[in-house]
Each structure stands twice: as structure tokens, then as C-alpha cells.
Design a protein around this motif. Sequence first.
Motif, PDB file in Angstrom:
ATOM      1  N   ILE A 124      -6.669   0.415   1.857  1.00 19.85           N
ATOM      2  CA  ILE A 124      -6.109  -0.939   1.906  1.00 19.85           C
ATOM      3  C   ILE A 124      -5.110  -1.123   0.767  1.00 19.85           C
ATOM      4  CG2 ILE A 124      -6.651  -3.408   1.704  1.00 19.85           C
ATOM      5  CD1 ILE A 124      -9.390  -2.767   2.903  1.00 19.85           C
ATOM      6  N   PRO A 125      -3.934  -1.708   1.036  1.00 18.33           N
ATOM      7  CA  PRO A 125      -2.966  -1.940  -0.040  1.00 18.33           C
ATOM      8  C   PRO A 125      -3.586  -2.749  -1.176  1.00 18.33           C
ATOM      9  CG  PRO A 125      -1.926  -2.293   2.089  1.00 18.33           C
ATOM     10  CD  PRO A 125      -3.391  -2.118   2.362  1.00 18.33           C
ATOM     11  N   PHE A 126      -3.359  -2.311  -2.391  1.00 18.47           N
ATOM     12  CA  PHE A 126      -3.888  -2.984  -3.575  1.00 18.47           C
ATOM     13  C   PHE A 126      -3.086  -4.252  -3.832  1.00 18.47           C
ATOM     14  CE2 PHE A 126      -3.987  -2.945  -8.433  1.00 18.47           C
ATOM     15  CZ  PHE A 126      -5.195  -3.636  -8.494  1.00 18.47           C
ATOM     16  N   GLU A 127      -3.779  -5.385  -3.976  1.00 15.89           N
ATOM     17  CA  GLU A 127      -3.092  -6.674  -4.030  1.00 15.89           C
ATOM     18  C   GLU A 127      -2.190  -6.820  -5.253  1.00 15.89           C
ATOM     19  OE1 GLU A 127      -5.674 -10.015  -4.346  1.00 15.89           O
ATOM     20  OE2 GLU A 127      -6.397  -9.500  -6.353  1.00 15.89           O
ATOM     21  N   SER A 128      -2.476  -6.097  -6.331  1.00 17.46           N
ATOM     22  CA  SER A 128      -1.666  -6.217  -7.541  1.00 17.46           C
ATOM     23  C   SER A 128      -0.536  -5.199  -7.621  1.00 17.46           C
ATOM     24  CB  SER A 128      -2.561  -6.106  -8.785  1.00 17.46           C
ATOM     25  OG  SER A 128      -3.468  -7.187  -8.837  1.00 17.46           O
ATOM     26  N   ASP A 129      -0.377  -4.392  -6.592  1.00 25.70           N
ATOM     27  CA  ASP A 129       0.772  -3.481  -6.527  1.00 25.70           C
ATOM     28  C   ASP A 129       2.003  -4.319  -6.199  1.00 25.70           C
ATOM     29  OD1 ASP A 129       2.595  -1.430  -6.127  1.00 25.70           O
ATOM     30  OD2 ASP A 129       1.834  -0.924  -4.133  1.00 25.70           O
ATOM     31  N   SER A 130       2.970  -4.355  -7.115  1.00 29.64           N
ATOM     32  CA  SER A 130       4.119  -5.245  -6.922  1.00 29.64           C
ATOM     33  C   SER A 130       4.951  -4.848  -5.706  1.00 29.64           C
ATOM     34  CB  SER A 130       4.994  -5.288  -8.179  1.00 29.64           C
ATOM     35  OG  SER A 130       5.413  -4.000  -8.558  1.00 29.64           O
ATOM     36  N   ARG A 134      11.039  13.508  -5.536  1.00 32.89           N
ATOM     37  CA  ARG A 134      10.406  12.247  -5.917  1.00 32.89           C
ATOM     38  C   ARG A 134      10.242  11.336  -4.712  1.00 32.89           C
ATOM     39  NH1 ARG A 134      13.762   7.523  -6.997  1.00 32.89           N
ATOM     40  NH2 ARG A 134      13.441   7.679  -4.756  1.00 32.89           N
ATOM     41  N   MET A 135       9.080  10.685  -4.631  1.00 34.71           N
ATOM     42  CA  MET A 135       8.848   9.644  -3.635  1.00 34.71           C
ATOM     43  C   MET A 135       8.168   8.457  -4.303  1.00 34.71           C
ATOM     44  SD  MET A 135       7.654  11.566  -0.107  1.00 34.71           S
ATOM     45  CE  MET A 135       6.669  12.838  -0.895  1.00 34.71           C
ATOM     46  N   PHE A 136       8.587   7.249  -3.945  1.00 32.47           N
ATOM     47  CA  PHE A 136       7.871   6.064  -4.389  1.00 32.47           C
ATOM     48  C   PHE A 136       6.586   5.937  -3.579  1.00 32.47           C
ATOM     49  CE2 PHE A 136      12.170   4.493  -5.761  1.00 32.47           C
ATOM     50  CZ  PHE A 136      11.870   4.506  -7.113  1.00 32.47           C
ATOM     51  N   CYS A 137       5.572   5.384  -4.224  1.00 26.75           N
ATOM     52  CA  CYS A 137       4.259   5.293  -3.592  1.00 26.75           C
ATOM     53  C   CYS A 137       3.789   3.852  -3.479  1.00 26.75           C
ATOM     54  CB  CYS A 137       3.234   6.078  -4.402  1.00 26.75           C
ATOM     55  SG  CYS A 137       3.542   7.846  -4.436  1.00 26.75           S
ATOM     56  N   ASP A 138       2.934   3.633  -2.498  1.00 22.49           N
ATOM     57  CA  ASP A 138       2.168   2.397  -2.409  1.00 22.49           C
ATOM     58  C   ASP A 138       0.813   2.653  -3.040  1.00 22.49           C
ATOM     59  OD1 ASP A 138       4.132   0.912  -0.925  1.00 22.49           O
ATOM     60  OD2 ASP A 138       3.636   2.166   0.789  1.00 22.49           O
ATOM     61  N   VAL A 139       0.312   1.669  -3.767  1.00 26.94           N
ATOM     62  CA  VAL A 139      -0.978   1.793  -4.434  1.00 26.94           C
ATOM     63  C   VAL A 139      -2.044   1.207  -3.514  1.00 26.94           C
ATOM     64  CG1 VAL A 139      -2.305   1.274  -6.506  1.00 26.94           C
ATOM     65  CG2 VAL A 139       0.176   1.575  -6.661  1.00 26.94           C
ATOM     66  N   CYS A 140      -3.079   2.001  -3.234  1.00 30.15           N
ATOM     67  CA  CYS A 140      -4.111   1.598  -2.283  1.00 30.15           C
ATOM     68  C   CYS A 140      -5.501   1.736  -2.902  1.00 30.15           C
ATOM     69  CB  CYS A 140      -4.046   2.472  -1.022  1.00 30.15           C
ATOM     70  SG  CYS A 140      -2.475   2.378  -0.142  1.00 30.15           S
ATOM     71  N   THR A 141      -6.460   1.047  -2.284  1.00 30.16           N
ATOM     72  CA  THR A 141      -7.854   1.216  -2.656  1.00 30.16           C
ATOM     73  C   THR A 141      -8.391   2.478  -1.982  1.00 30.16           C
ATOM     74  OG1 THR A 141      -8.609  -0.121  -0.793  1.00 30.16           O
ATOM     75  CG2 THR A 141      -8.120  -1.285  -2.848  1.00 30.16           C
ATOM     76  N   GLU A 142      -9.648   2.826  -2.290  1.00 39.19           N
ATOM     77  CA  GLU A 142     -10.219   4.059  -1.761  1.00 39.19           C
ATOM     78  C   GLU A 142     -10.245   4.076  -0.238  1.00 39.19           C
ATOM     79  OE1 GLU A 142     -14.211   6.839  -2.382  1.00 39.19           O
ATOM     80  OE2 GLU A 142     -14.163   4.774  -3.121  1.00 39.19           O
ATOM     81  N   ASP A 143     -10.406   2.903   0.391  1.00 38.79           N
ATOM     82  CA  ASP A 143     -10.444   2.846   1.857  1.00 38.79           C
ATOM     83  C   ASP A 143      -9.073   2.666   2.482  1.00 38.79           C
ATOM     84  OD1 ASP A 143     -10.075   0.270   1.011  1.00 38.79           O
ATOM     85  OD2 ASP A 143     -11.929  -0.532   1.870  1.00 38.79           O
TER      86      ASP A 143
END
Length: 390
Positions: free
Chosen positions: A101-107, A90-99
Motif C-alpha cells: 500500500i502506498p505510504f501516506e507520508s511519501d510526498s 536510476r529510477m524514482f521509487c514509490d514508498v510502500c508499506t509491507e503489503d
Amino acid sequence: MNYTESEIMEYIEEEDAKFIRLAFRDAHGVQKNISIMPSEIHKAFKDGIPINAKAIEGFETYKDANLYLKPDPDTMAFLPWRPDTGRVLRMFCDVCTEDGIPFESDSRNILREAVKKSDEKGIEFKFGSEMEFYLFKTDDEGAPTEEPYDNAGYMDIAPLDRGENIRREICLTIEEMGLTPERSHHERGPGQNEIDFHYGRPLKAADQITTFKMVVSTVADRNGLYADFSPVPISDMPGNGYHINIFARDKDGEDVVKYAAAGIIEKIKDITIFLNPTDASYTRFGTSTAPDKVNWSSNGGSELMSIDSAQGKTRAELRSPDAFSNPYIAYALLIHAGLYGIEKKLSLPEEMDPNRGLLPKTKAEAIEYAKNSDFVKEILPESIINSYLK
């Protein structure tokens, strides 16, 4: 541990990992995941694995259909309850847009930005946690009943305390995953337990709490029990709290916890809906040792915040949050409120000051405070705020 992508790929092969679970959270901190095969791990690191944004709470208003999960290699851990052959990583992930960029609503990103701001100002925050939960028996079909696992009380021992072995298994499992619990004991309520963690950097501390809740629920289920983190599992018994211990130092190593605590006390009503997001959260306030007043003391009772100094360190313990909060958002808001107090060098109000008022009495009242708060609007994106205020 600081792993590189190549080290993880080697580790996957050496340990015979067959599934990689990519974990992330919705706006309310509920853990989600998608499993990929080892052959997809390079793609995950490079481009991310797509998810349907419209199906995730707090992500629905994103303009595109897909968001992408990029794993954080530092969070790698095996799930100890899975088979030794064909293991699950298991790994925690960062939520990103297609390009990318970190998604602003990813806590997780919201917390990372808060840490970045505090680092820029030369302030180091660390958080510790004390989280309570009830254990209930389940019926023949595995559904939770209303019968607590035992009838023990505060810090009782076996045989009254039947949760001793469960807590032991939880702690050992967490250790196998690279985390270090500090203390565990039976709490006041029947079937109620508490496990505490040492201070850690904010991102690691939030990841730790997410892992902890997953492990508790899994271990309980494997033992034919149900773990309940809700604020008030039994109406006439003590509720479950999520006490957050706060540590803060400036770049010169000076203790600035009291300034931070003063800032948190000043902003607490604005942020309460994010620390206590359910109707039951407000039923808990003012019962047993749960706070309902905006106050503090050095004695450690039923106040909002307990502040004490020992061995050259000052500790502030915030006692209002419950485990249904999103730890990433909670820590981000506490960092910003703490920085507010530090920058203004706010003094703590009078100890147990009766004029500071009450915490919001209902969820609706807490929503109104947040809705009218410029402080909250400067920190959280609109999609997250709306998810809590609707």
C-alpha cells in the motif's frame, strides 16, 4: 517513456548496467537512494526493497521498522557522468508499506493523490519551473568558499559570464537523461544562474526538478565548484527563487488559470511554510524582486503572482517559493488550492491590491498559519505537517 519491467531488464543487460540506483525523497524533498545489483531488480518491482523508516525525516512515526521502495519504470534514466561500462541506472521509487500500500507520508504519493482528485474533477494542471542557483569556488579540499564563480550580472555574456559552459553542460546532461530544459542565462547576482523548464504534468514536473538539482550539484562539483540553492547565499545580493508557472484547463479545454490563481492567493499564507521552509526563506522576501505582499499583477515585477495571457494561453507564475521546498508537496498544495478557486469560481482581487496584507515575515509566523489551517490538515498527513512545524 513507458517502460515495462521486462523491457527494463532487457535494457539493463544490453547496456551493461551494473548498478541500479533507487531514488526517493524525505519529507523535505531531500533525495535519498539505495543501490541494488541487476539481480535484485525483479524483487524490487515485485516486493520492493526495504529501507529503515525510522532514519528518514518525516517517516519516523511509521509503526513498523521498514518501508519498501518500488521503482517507477517510467522514470528510468542512466547517469551520464558514470562510466559507459558498468553503467548506473536510476529510477524514482514509490514508498510502500509491507503489503504494497502506498505510504501516506511519501510526498510522491501525496502529489499523485492530488492529481487523481483534479483528474476526477476534469481539471488538468501542468507546472513549469524557473530555478535559480549560485556557483561558488571551492578550496583545495573541495569545500565551498564565499567567492562567487564570476561577477557578471543579468543576462551578461562571456567572458563576464563564466557560468556559460557550466549551464551548457547541465542542459546537455539533463537532455541525456530524457528531460528538456527550455532556457538558461546568468541572473542578477554574482555567480547566479537560472535554468527553466517547459510545462509538464505534475508528477513528471516534480521528478524533473529533483533530477535537475542533482545534475546541477554533480556538474558543479565535477568542475571544482559548489552549487548553492539556498534562499539567500550572499546577504546583500539577490536571493534564489523557485518560480512556478501554472497552467490549468477544464475538461472542455477552457482556461481556468485565473480561478486557480485566486484560490492560491487566498490560501497562500496557510501553505507558505511548505513553499519556504527555512529561516532564510523569510530573509529573502521583500529583497531584490522577491515578493513580500499577497498581490498579483499583469506586468511582471516583484509581486507574489504574475498573470498574463499570450497566444490564447493564460500563465500564472507564483514567485514566492524557493528551492528548499519539496516540489511534490508544493505542487500538491497548489493543485488543491487551485481546485478550491476553480470550484468556487473565485475572482482575482484587485490588481496590486494594497489591502491583501503581507506574506508571513518569519518562519514562526508561517508555522502558525499552517498550524491553524484546516485546509492543510485535509491534504497532508500529520507526520509531514509535524516535520515542518517542529
